[in-house]
Design an enzyme around this catalytic site. Structure first.
Site, PDB file in Angstrom:
ATOM      1  N   HIS A   1      30.681  -6.648  -1.158  1.00 43.23           N
ATOM      2  CA  HIS A   1      30.112  -5.395  -0.651  1.00 43.23           C
ATOM      3  C   HIS A   1      30.281  -5.343   0.860  1.00 43.23           C
ATOM      4  O   HIS A   1      30.191  -6.364   1.549  1.00 43.23           O
ATOM      5  CB  HIS A   1      28.624  -5.322  -0.989  1.00 43.23           C
ATOM      6  CG  HIS A   1      27.837  -4.413  -0.082  1.00 43.23           C
ATOM      7  ND1 HIS A   1      27.144  -4.886   1.034  1.00 43.23           N
ATOM      8  CD2 HIS A   1      27.645  -3.076  -0.097  1.00 43.23           C
ATOM      9  CE1 HIS A   1      26.558  -3.880   1.636  1.00 43.23           C
ATOM     10  NE2 HIS A   1      26.844  -2.769   0.978  1.00 43.23           N
TER      11      HIS A   1
ATOM     12  N   TYR B   1      29.601  -0.192   6.979  1.00 44.70           N
ATOM     13  CA  TYR B   1      29.621  -0.069   8.436  1.00 44.70           C
ATOM     14  C   TYR B   1      29.237   1.362   8.783  1.00 44.70           C
ATOM     15  O   TYR B   1      29.732   2.312   8.161  1.00 44.70           O
ATOM     16  CB  TYR B   1      30.988  -0.467   9.008  1.00 44.70           C
ATOM     17  CG  TYR B   1      31.216  -1.950   8.819  1.00 44.70           C
ATOM     18  CD1 TYR B   1      30.676  -2.865   9.726  1.00 44.70           C
ATOM     19  CD2 TYR B   1      31.890  -2.438   7.704  1.00 44.70           C
ATOM     20  CE1 TYR B   1      30.819  -4.233   9.523  1.00 44.70           C
ATOM     21  CE2 TYR B   1      32.038  -3.800   7.493  1.00 44.70           C
ATOM     22  CZ  TYR B   1      31.494  -4.690   8.411  1.00 44.70           C
ATOM     23  OH  TYR B   1      31.614  -6.042   8.200  1.00 44.70           O
ATOM     24  N   ARG B   2      28.353   1.519   9.783  1.00 44.39           N
ATOM     25  CA  ARG B   2      27.753   2.833  10.023  1.00 44.39           C
ATOM     26  C   ARG B   2      27.383   3.020  11.497  1.00 44.39           C
ATOM     27  O   ARG B   2      27.224   2.059  12.237  1.00 44.39           O
ATOM     28  CB  ARG B   2      26.497   2.989   9.165  1.00 44.39           C
ATOM     29  CG  ARG B   2      25.485   1.866   9.365  1.00 44.39           C
ATOM     30  CD  ARG B   2      24.441   1.822   8.245  1.00 44.39           C
ATOM     31  NE  ARG B   2      23.507   0.720   8.428  1.00 44.39           N
ATOM     32  CZ  ARG B   2      23.709  -0.501   7.960  1.00 44.39           C
ATOM     33  NH1 ARG B   2      24.818  -0.778   7.285  1.00 44.39           N
ATOM     34  NH2 ARG B   2      22.820  -1.452   8.148  1.00 44.39           N
TER      35      ARG B   2
END
Length: 381
Positions: free
Chosen positions: A191, A194-195
Protein backbone atom coordinates in the site's frame (compact mmCIF):
# COMPACT_ATOMS: atom_id res chain seq x y z
CA UNK A 1 -26.42 -19.46 -0.90
CA UNK A 2 -26.63 -16.95 -3.70
CA UNK A 3 -28.28 -13.76 -2.48
CA UNK A 4 -27.97 -14.60 1.21
CA UNK A 5 -26.22 -12.41 3.80
CA UNK A 6 -23.22 -14.17 5.28
CA UNK A 7 -21.64 -13.46 8.70
CA UNK A 8 -18.67 -11.91 6.89
CA UNK A 9 -20.96 -9.54 5.01
CA UNK A 10 -22.63 -8.53 8.27
CA UNK A 11 -19.21 -7.91 9.86
CA UNK A 12 -18.01 -5.69 7.02
CA UNK A 13 -21.29 -3.75 7.02
CA UNK A 14 -21.16 -3.12 10.77
CA UNK A 15 -17.50 -2.03 10.62
CA UNK A 16 -18.18 0.27 7.67
CA UNK A 17 -21.01 1.95 9.57
CA UNK A 18 -18.69 2.40 12.55
CA UNK A 19 -16.07 3.96 10.31
CA UNK A 20 -18.59 6.34 8.81
CA UNK A 21 -19.52 7.52 12.29
CA UNK A 22 -15.93 8.06 13.36
CA UNK A 23 -15.07 11.66 14.12
CA UNK A 24 -11.43 11.63 13.12
CA UNK A 25 -10.55 13.24 9.79
CA UNK A 26 -8.10 11.47 7.52
CA UNK A 27 -5.78 14.44 7.50
CA UNK A 28 -5.17 14.15 11.23
CA UNK A 29 -2.29 12.13 12.60
CA UNK A 30 0.23 11.95 15.40
CA UNK A 31 3.73 13.11 14.88
CA UNK A 32 6.15 15.98 14.54
CA UNK A 33 5.02 19.24 12.94
CA UNK A 34 5.92 22.90 12.93
CA UNK A 35 4.13 26.23 12.73
CA UNK A 36 5.42 26.98 9.24
CA UNK A 37 2.68 28.41 7.03
CA UNK A 38 2.49 29.20 3.38
CA UNK A 39 0.08 31.53 1.67
CA UNK A 40 -2.29 29.30 -0.29
CA UNK A 41 -1.68 29.46 -4.02
CA UNK A 42 -5.40 29.73 -4.59
CA UNK A 43 -8.55 30.14 -2.54
CA UNK A 44 -10.57 27.00 -1.88
CA UNK A 45 -14.06 26.85 -3.31
CA UNK A 46 -16.80 28.78 -1.47
CA UNK A 47 -19.14 26.75 0.74
CA UNK A 48 -21.44 24.47 -1.23
CA UNK A 49 -25.18 24.88 -0.87
CA UNK A 50 -25.27 21.52 0.88
CA UNK A 51 -22.78 19.05 2.24
CA UNK A 52 -21.04 16.95 -0.45
CA UNK A 53 -22.59 13.52 -0.93
CA UNK A 54 -21.12 10.21 -2.06
CA UNK A 55 -23.30 10.30 -5.20
CA UNK A 56 -22.28 13.82 -6.33
CA UNK A 57 -19.69 12.43 -8.70
CA UNK A 58 -20.21 12.85 -12.43
CA UNK A 59 -18.40 10.41 -14.76
CA UNK A 60 -16.13 11.80 -17.47
CA UNK A 61 -16.52 10.22 -20.88
CA UNK A 62 -13.47 9.98 -23.11
CA UNK A 63 -9.97 10.88 -22.00
CA UNK A 64 -9.25 12.06 -18.46
CA UNK A 65 -8.71 15.84 -18.17
CA UNK A 66 -5.18 17.21 -18.05
CA UNK A 67 -5.91 18.72 -14.64
CA UNK A 68 -8.65 18.56 -12.01
CA UNK A 69 -7.28 21.60 -10.17
CA UNK A 70 -9.32 24.72 -10.84
CA UNK A 71 -8.94 28.42 -10.15
CA UNK A 72 -5.17 28.32 -10.62
CA UNK A 73 -3.37 29.80 -13.62
CA UNK A 74 -0.20 28.11 -14.87
CA UNK A 75 1.54 25.00 -13.63
CA UNK A 76 3.83 26.47 -10.97
CA UNK A 77 1.50 26.30 -7.96
CA UNK A 78 2.07 23.47 -5.50
CA UNK A 79 -1.45 22.26 -6.23
CA UNK A 80 -0.73 21.77 -9.92
CA UNK A 81 2.78 20.41 -9.32
CA UNK A 82 1.56 17.82 -6.82
CA UNK A 83 -1.28 16.72 -9.07
CA UNK A 84 1.04 16.37 -12.07
CA UNK A 85 3.64 14.43 -10.07
CA UNK A 86 1.03 12.04 -8.68
CA UNK A 87 -0.57 11.46 -12.07
CA UNK A 88 2.82 10.65 -13.56
CA UNK A 89 3.45 8.23 -10.71
CA UNK A 90 0.05 6.64 -11.18
CA UNK A 91 0.77 5.92 -14.85
CA UNK A 92 4.30 4.62 -14.33
CA UNK A 93 3.41 2.35 -11.40
CA UNK A 94 0.35 0.84 -13.07
CA UNK A 95 2.43 0.21 -16.21
CA UNK A 96 5.01 -1.71 -14.15
CA UNK A 97 2.28 -3.76 -12.44
CA UNK A 98 0.67 -4.61 -15.79
CA UNK A 99 4.00 -5.80 -17.14
CA UNK A 100 4.56 -7.96 -14.07
CA UNK A 101 1.06 -9.44 -14.18
CA UNK A 102 1.25 -10.35 -17.84
CA UNK A 103 -2.48 -11.07 -18.24
CA UNK A 104 -4.74 -8.29 -16.96
CA UNK A 105 -4.65 -4.55 -17.58
CA UNK A 106 -5.89 -1.57 -15.59
CA UNK A 107 -9.28 -0.10 -16.40
CA UNK A 108 -9.62 3.63 -15.86
CA UNK A 109 -12.56 5.79 -14.89
CA UNK A 110 -12.53 9.50 -14.17
CA UNK A 111 -15.08 11.78 -12.55
CA UNK A 112 -15.66 15.33 -11.37
CA UNK A 113 -17.62 16.86 -8.50
CA UNK A 114 -20.01 19.79 -8.69
CA UNK A 115 -18.20 21.70 -5.95
CA UNK A 116 -14.79 21.17 -7.54
CA UNK A 117 -12.17 18.53 -8.05
CA UNK A 118 -12.62 14.91 -9.02
CA UNK A 119 -10.48 11.87 -9.51
CA UNK A 120 -9.06 9.12 -11.69
CA UNK A 121 -9.24 5.51 -10.52
CA UNK A 122 -7.31 2.68 -12.18
CA UNK A 123 -8.15 -0.90 -11.20
CA UNK A 124 -6.79 -4.28 -12.31
CA UNK A 125 -8.59 -7.49 -11.35
CA UNK A 126 -8.51 -11.22 -12.08
CA UNK A 127 -4.89 -11.05 -13.23
CA UNK A 128 -2.32 -13.78 -13.49
CA UNK A 129 -0.29 -12.42 -10.56
CA UNK A 130 -2.68 -9.97 -8.88
CA UNK A 131 -6.14 -10.78 -7.66
CA UNK A 132 -6.80 -7.05 -7.41
CA UNK A 133 -4.71 -3.90 -7.73
CA UNK A 134 -5.92 -0.33 -7.55
CA UNK A 135 -4.40 3.13 -7.84
CA UNK A 136 -6.59 6.21 -7.38
CA UNK A 137 -5.83 9.92 -7.80
CA UNK A 138 -8.14 12.41 -6.11
CA UNK A 139 -8.40 16.19 -6.03
CA UNK A 140 -10.74 17.44 -3.31
CA UNK A 141 -12.18 20.86 -2.46
CA UNK A 142 -14.26 21.00 0.69
CA UNK A 143 -14.86 22.21 4.23
CA UNK A 144 -14.41 20.54 7.59
CA UNK A 145 -15.58 21.54 11.08
CA UNK A 146 -12.86 23.01 13.28
CA UNK A 147 -13.63 20.45 15.96
CA UNK A 148 -12.74 17.70 13.49
CA UNK A 149 -9.28 19.27 13.19
CA UNK A 150 -8.83 20.26 16.83
CA UNK A 151 -6.30 17.53 17.60
CA UNK A 152 -3.84 19.09 15.18
CA UNK A 153 -3.55 22.32 17.15
CA UNK A 154 -1.94 20.46 20.05
CA UNK A 155 0.96 19.58 17.76
CA UNK A 156 1.52 23.08 16.44
CA UNK A 157 -0.38 22.97 13.15
CA UNK A 158 -3.31 25.35 13.55
CA UNK A 159 -5.35 24.27 10.57
CA UNK A 160 -8.16 26.67 11.50
CA UNK A 161 -5.85 29.71 11.39
CA UNK A 162 -7.60 32.91 10.34
CA UNK A 163 -11.14 31.63 10.95
CA UNK A 164 -13.64 32.58 13.63
CA UNK A 165 -14.75 30.00 16.20
CA UNK A 166 -17.36 27.70 14.70
CA UNK A 167 -16.53 28.49 11.09
CA UNK A 168 -15.73 25.51 8.90
CA UNK A 169 -12.24 25.18 7.47
CA UNK A 170 -12.11 25.36 3.65
CA UNK A 171 -9.40 23.06 2.32
CA UNK A 172 -7.79 21.65 -0.80
CA UNK A 173 -6.37 18.13 -0.89
CA UNK A 174 -4.64 16.13 -3.60
CA UNK A 175 -3.53 12.54 -3.11
CA UNK A 176 -2.63 9.26 -4.78
CA UNK A 177 -3.48 6.01 -2.99
CA UNK A 178 -2.83 2.43 -4.05
CA UNK A 179 -3.14 -1.15 -2.80
CA UNK A 180 -1.87 -4.29 -4.58
CA UNK A 181 -3.20 -7.73 -3.56
CA UNK A 182 -1.27 -10.64 -5.17
CA UNK A 183 -2.77 -14.12 -5.49
CA UNK A 184 0.17 -16.05 -4.07
CA UNK A 185 0.39 -16.14 -0.24
CA UNK A 186 4.18 -15.83 -0.49
CA UNK A 187 3.88 -12.47 -2.28
CA UNK A 188 3.02 -9.55 0.03
CA UNK A 189 0.32 -6.94 -0.31
CA UNK A 190 1.61 -3.37 -0.71
CA UNK A 191 0.00 0.00 0.00
CA UNK A 192 1.09 3.58 -0.56
CA UNK A 193 -0.42 7.02 -0.25
CA UNK A 194 1.10 10.45 -0.92
CA UNK A 195 -0.88 13.65 -0.38
CA UNK A 196 -0.81 17.43 -0.03
CA UNK A 197 -3.23 19.72 1.87
CA UNK A 198 -3.87 23.47 2.00
CA UNK A 199 -6.40 25.51 3.97
CA UNK A 200 -7.74 28.98 3.30
CA UNK A 201 -5.97 30.06 6.48
CA UNK A 202 -2.63 29.59 4.73
CA UNK A 203 -1.64 26.31 6.41
CA UNK A 204 -0.15 23.52 4.26
CA UNK A 205 1.32 20.10 4.89
CA UNK A 206 2.46 16.91 3.19
CA UNK A 207 1.81 13.32 4.22
CA UNK A 208 2.22 9.81 2.94
CA UNK A 209 4.14 6.57 3.09
CA UNK A 210 4.56 3.08 1.67
CA UNK A 211 4.13 -0.15 3.61
CA UNK A 212 4.17 -3.90 3.00
CA UNK A 213 1.86 -6.62 4.36
CA UNK A 214 3.12 -10.18 3.94
CA UNK A 215 1.33 -13.34 5.04
CA UNK A 216 4.62 -15.18 5.55
CA UNK A 217 7.98 -13.90 6.73
CA UNK A 218 10.69 -13.98 4.07
CA UNK A 219 13.32 -11.80 5.67
CA UNK A 220 15.30 -10.99 2.54
CA UNK A 221 12.17 -9.51 0.99
CA UNK A 222 11.33 -7.36 3.99
CA UNK A 223 14.93 -6.19 4.31
CA UNK A 224 14.96 -5.24 0.62
CA UNK A 225 11.74 -3.25 1.01
CA UNK A 226 12.92 -1.37 4.09
CA UNK A 227 16.42 -0.77 2.72
CA UNK A 228 14.98 0.80 -0.41
CA UNK A 229 13.04 3.28 1.68
CA UNK A 230 15.86 3.89 4.10
CA UNK A 231 18.03 4.90 1.12
CA UNK A 232 15.35 7.35 -0.03
CA UNK A 233 14.98 8.79 3.47
CA UNK A 234 18.74 9.11 4.04
CA UNK A 235 19.05 11.09 0.81
CA UNK A 236 16.83 13.80 2.31
CA UNK A 237 17.31 13.60 6.08
CA UNK A 238 19.11 10.93 8.16
CA UNK A 239 16.42 11.27 10.82
CA UNK A 240 13.59 10.42 8.43
CA UNK A 241 13.85 6.63 8.27
CA UNK A 242 13.94 5.82 12.02
CA UNK A 243 11.25 8.43 12.68
CA UNK A 244 8.94 7.41 9.82
CA UNK A 245 9.52 3.66 10.33
CA UNK A 246 8.43 3.96 13.96
CA UNK A 247 5.50 6.11 12.90
CA UNK A 248 4.37 3.39 10.48
CA UNK A 249 4.57 0.72 13.17
CA UNK A 250 2.39 2.85 15.43
CA UNK A 251 -0.07 4.03 12.77
CA UNK A 252 -0.80 0.60 11.28
CA UNK A 253 -1.62 -0.94 14.65
CA UNK A 254 -4.94 -2.81 14.80
CA UNK A 255 -5.70 -1.72 18.34
CA UNK A 256 -8.46 -4.22 19.07
CA UNK A 257 -6.11 -7.06 18.02
CA UNK A 258 -2.89 -5.78 19.54
CA UNK A 259 -1.03 -6.42 16.29
CA UNK A 260 0.07 -4.44 13.25
CA UNK A 261 -1.56 -4.80 9.85
CA UNK A 262 1.76 -5.74 8.25
CA UNK A 263 5.50 -5.20 8.58
CA UNK A 264 5.49 -1.48 8.01
CA UNK A 265 7.69 0.72 5.92
CA UNK A 266 7.44 4.48 6.32
CA UNK A 267 4.57 6.77 7.28
CA UNK A 268 4.56 10.54 7.80
CA UNK A 269 2.06 13.36 8.10
CA UNK A 270 1.84 17.07 9.03
CA UNK A 271 5.18 17.73 7.32
CA UNK A 272 5.73 21.47 6.88
CA UNK A 273 8.85 22.28 8.88
CA UNK A 274 11.03 22.76 5.77
CA UNK A 275 10.75 24.54 2.47
CA UNK A 276 7.73 23.26 0.50
CA UNK A 277 10.02 22.12 -2.32
CA UNK A 278 12.01 19.96 0.11
CA UNK A 279 8.89 18.11 1.21
CA UNK A 280 7.65 17.85 -2.38
CA UNK A 281 10.94 16.35 -3.56
CA UNK A 282 10.95 13.80 -0.74
CA UNK A 283 7.38 12.74 -1.55
CA UNK A 284 8.33 12.44 -5.22
CA UNK A 285 11.37 10.25 -4.50
CA UNK A 286 9.36 8.07 -2.11
CA UNK A 287 6.65 7.58 -4.72
CA UNK A 288 9.23 6.73 -7.37
CA UNK A 289 10.67 4.08 -5.02
CA UNK A 290 7.45 2.02 -5.04
CA UNK A 291 8.40 -0.04 -8.09
CA UNK A 292 12.01 -0.90 -7.12
CA UNK A 293 10.95 -1.63 -3.52
CA UNK A 294 8.02 -3.89 -4.36
CA UNK A 295 7.98 -5.31 -7.88
CA UNK A 296 11.17 -7.44 -7.54
CA UNK A 297 9.68 -9.13 -4.45
CA UNK A 298 6.47 -10.13 -6.19
CA UNK A 299 8.37 -11.21 -9.29
CA UNK A 300 10.32 -13.69 -7.14
CA UNK A 301 7.31 -15.05 -5.24
CA UNK A 302 4.45 -14.99 -7.76
CA UNK A 303 4.98 -18.63 -8.80
CA UNK A 304 5.94 -20.09 -5.41
CA UNK A 305 4.27 -23.34 -4.34
CA UNK A 306 1.70 -23.09 -1.55
CA UNK A 307 -0.84 -25.29 0.21
CA UNK A 308 -4.58 -24.75 0.77
CA UNK A 309 -3.78 -24.12 4.44
CA UNK A 310 -1.35 -21.35 3.49
CA UNK A 311 -3.97 -19.80 1.21
CA UNK A 312 -6.45 -19.88 4.11
CA UNK A 313 -3.92 -18.06 6.32
CA UNK A 314 -3.47 -15.40 3.64
CA UNK A 315 -7.25 -14.93 3.61
CA UNK A 316 -7.29 -14.50 7.39
CA UNK A 317 -4.55 -11.86 7.18
CA UNK A 318 -6.62 -10.12 4.55
CA UNK A 319 -9.43 -10.10 7.09
CA UNK A 320 -7.12 -8.15 9.37
CA UNK A 321 -6.44 -5.80 6.46
CA UNK A 322 -10.18 -5.15 6.13
CA UNK A 323 -10.52 -4.52 9.85
CA UNK A 324 -7.80 -1.87 9.87
CA UNK A 325 -8.98 -0.12 6.73
CA UNK A 326 -12.61 0.16 7.80
CA UNK A 327 -12.04 0.99 11.47
CA UNK A 328 -8.81 2.99 11.68
CA UNK A 329 -7.56 4.12 8.28
CA UNK A 330 -7.68 7.92 8.06
CA UNK A 331 -8.03 7.89 4.29
CA UNK A 332 -11.20 5.81 4.55
CA UNK A 333 -12.68 8.01 7.27
CA UNK A 334 -11.69 11.19 5.40
CA UNK A 335 -13.41 9.97 2.24
CA UNK A 336 -16.58 9.00 4.08
CA UNK A 337 -16.69 12.29 6.01
CA UNK A 338 -16.22 14.44 2.89
CA UNK A 339 -18.69 12.69 0.59
CA UNK A 340 -16.01 10.78 -1.29
CA UNK A 341 -16.64 8.37 -4.13
CA UNK A 342 -17.44 5.05 -2.44
CA UNK A 343 -15.97 2.77 -5.13
CA UNK A 344 -12.66 4.60 -4.90
CA UNK A 345 -12.66 4.71 -1.09
CA UNK A 346 -13.22 0.96 -0.81
CA UNK A 347 -10.87 0.14 -3.69
CA UNK A 348 -8.24 -0.86 -1.12
CA UNK A 349 -10.21 -3.86 0.13
CA UNK A 350 -9.30 -7.34 -1.15
CA UNK A 351 -11.85 -9.21 -3.22
CA UNK A 352 -11.74 -12.14 -0.79
CA UNK A 353 -11.05 -12.40 2.95
CA UNK A 354 -11.68 -14.84 5.79
CA UNK A 355 -12.52 -14.79 9.49
CA UNK A 356 -12.14 -17.92 11.61
CA UNK A 357 -13.36 -17.99 15.19
CA UNK A 358 -10.51 -17.80 17.71
CA UNK A 359 -7.87 -19.03 15.29
CA UNK A 360 -4.49 -19.51 17.01
CA UNK A 361 -1.47 -20.58 14.90
CA UNK A 362 0.40 -23.67 16.03
CA UNK A 363 3.47 -22.75 18.11
CA UNK A 364 6.66 -22.83 16.08
CA UNK A 365 4.80 -22.62 12.76
CA UNK A 366 5.56 -20.04 10.04
CA UNK A 367 2.20 -18.47 10.85
CA UNK A 368 3.15 -18.09 14.51
CA UNK A 369 6.51 -16.64 13.45
CA UNK A 370 5.04 -13.78 11.46
CA UNK A 371 2.28 -13.20 14.00
CA UNK A 372 5.03 -12.51 16.53
CA UNK A 373 6.41 -9.88 14.12
CA UNK A 374 2.98 -8.27 13.97
CA UNK A 375 2.79 -8.16 17.76
CA UNK A 376 6.42 -7.12 18.31
CA UNK A 377 7.70 -4.83 15.52
CA UNK A 378 11.33 -5.38 14.55
CA UNK A 379 14.08 -3.35 12.95
CA UNK A 380 14.82 -4.75 9.49
CA UNK A 381 17.80 -2.64 8.42
Amino acid sequence: AKGSITPTMRFVFVVLVAAARAGTAAALSTGPTSKTTLKASATATPPAKREPRWDDHMPITGDAPESLVRGVDGNESMRRRMEAMLREGQLSITKAIEELDGEATFSQDAWTRENGGGGISMVLKDGGVFEKAGCSLSVVYGEMPQEALAAATDRGVDRAAGLKPGEKVPFFACGLSSVMHPRNPMAPTMHFNYRYFETDGGVWWFGGGTDVTPSYLIEEDIKHFHQTYKDVCDKHDPEYYPKFKKWADEYFLIKHRGETRGLGGIFFDDQNDKDPDAHFNFAKDALNAVVPAYVPIVAKRANSDFTPEQKAWQQMRRGRYVEFNLVYDRGTVFGLKTGGRIESILMSLPETARWEYNHIPEPGSPEAEILDCFKNPRDWV
